[in-house]
Scaffold this motif. Structure first.
Motif, PDB file in Angstrom:
ATOM      1  N   ASN A  56     -21.115  37.506  33.602  1.00  0.00           N
ATOM      2  CA  ASN A  56     -19.931  37.608  34.461  1.00  0.00           C
ATOM      3  C   ASN A  56     -18.661  37.311  33.678  1.00  0.00           C
ATOM      4  O   ASN A  56     -17.570  37.739  34.064  1.00  0.00           O
ATOM      5  CB  ASN A  56     -20.041  36.639  35.645  1.00  0.00           C
ATOM      6  N   TYR A  93     -16.705  37.339  43.507  1.00  0.00           N
ATOM      7  CA  TYR A  93     -17.518  38.453  43.042  1.00  0.00           C
ATOM      8  C   TYR A  93     -17.961  39.235  44.281  1.00  0.00           C
ATOM      9  O   TYR A  93     -18.441  38.650  45.244  1.00  0.00           O
ATOM     10  CB  TYR A  93     -18.743  37.932  42.283  1.00  0.00           C
ATOM     11  N   THR A 138     -10.085  40.317  34.216  1.00  0.00           N
ATOM     12  CA  THR A 138      -9.456  40.362  35.535  1.00  0.00           C
ATOM     13  C   THR A 138      -8.050  39.786  35.430  1.00  0.00           C
ATOM     14  O   THR A 138      -7.878  38.688  34.900  1.00  0.00           O
ATOM     15  CB  THR A 138     -10.289  39.567  36.567  1.00  0.00           C
ATOM     16  N   ILE A 158     -14.704  38.817  33.988  1.00  0.00           N
ATOM     17  CA  ILE A 158     -13.793  37.744  34.420  1.00  0.00           C
ATOM     18  C   ILE A 158     -12.629  37.619  33.445  1.00  0.00           C
ATOM     19  O   ILE A 158     -11.478  37.479  33.852  1.00  0.00           O
ATOM     20  CB  ILE A 158     -14.550  36.402  34.551  1.00  0.00           C
ATOM     21  N   TYR A 161     -14.221  42.021  40.987  1.00  0.00           N
ATOM     22  CA  TYR A 161     -13.826  40.627  40.824  1.00  0.00           C
ATOM     23  C   TYR A 161     -12.423  40.488  41.393  1.00  0.00           C
ATOM     24  O   TYR A 161     -11.516  41.186  40.963  1.00  0.00           O
ATOM     25  CB  TYR A 161     -13.849  40.219  39.353  1.00  0.00           C
TER      26      TYR A 161
END
Length: 187
Positions: free
Chosen positions: A106, A152, A113, A110, A142
């Motif tokens: 993840n 998420y 983002t 992340i 996200y």
């Protein structure tokens, strides 16, 4: 070169992960073992090679369980992926791999983002099912909720699943609602 050891505990079933993360100027390497009682009990090792920008270049996954030992290799080839050395056109354009039994992957989306609260990143992944060792295309989003906090949202294989995430300054998961929490070994 810096090396960090991280541990995550599963919250939905009995399980634990130990990940060794090594960051050099030229690459990021991660080597991890997951032990879990899910699906009859298994051990799953995953080894990553990432670019300095935290883009997955390859991951090798090995699983030992009641059905024996199985392995899977996923490798980036431009905008596509090879699985076990064979081209997988159905994965063309998938931005990152996502292994079901770890929160480590993840981190890649992340980190990309946008930081503004309310900002979102939607991407396709090459989703690796840790129990079955299969790879399928899936879609995720996200949503930035604030500093160190994201939601998420699965838009693909598990459409409708959502979880709130808390991350550290590097984008590594500290808490993943319903599934994982980072723990520190006793000192």
């Amino acid at each position: 070169m810096t090396t960090t050891i991280l541990f995550w505990r599963r919250l939905d079933v009995e399980g634990l992960e130990r990940l060794e993360l090594t960051v050099t100027p030229d690459a990021i390497l991660a080597d991890s073992s997951v032990i879990c009682l899910e699906a009859g009990g298994f051990r799953l090792d995953h080894r990553w090679r990432l670019s300095p920008e935290w883009r997955a270049l390859s991951v090798r996954v090995e699983r030992w369980g009641p059905e024996g030992h199985h392995a899977l290799a996923l490798e980036r080839t431009g905008a596509g992926w090879r699985v076990g050395g064979a081209a997988r056109p159905d994965l063309d354009g998938a931005e990152e791999p996502d292994v079901s039994v770890t929160p480590f992957c993840n981190t890649f989306p992340i980190r990309r983002t946008p930081q503004a609260p309310g900002a979102s990143l939607t991407l396709d992944t090459a989703f690796i099912d840790g129990a079955a060792l299969t790879v399928a295309r899936s879609r995720q989003r996200y949503d930035r909720q604030g500093p160190g906090r994201l939601r998420y949202v699965d838009l693909g294989l598990s459409a409708g699943f959502q979880a709130d995430l808390v991350v550290d300054s590097r984008g590594l998961v500290v808490a993943y609602e319903h599934l994982f929490e980072r723990i520190a070994p006793p000192t």
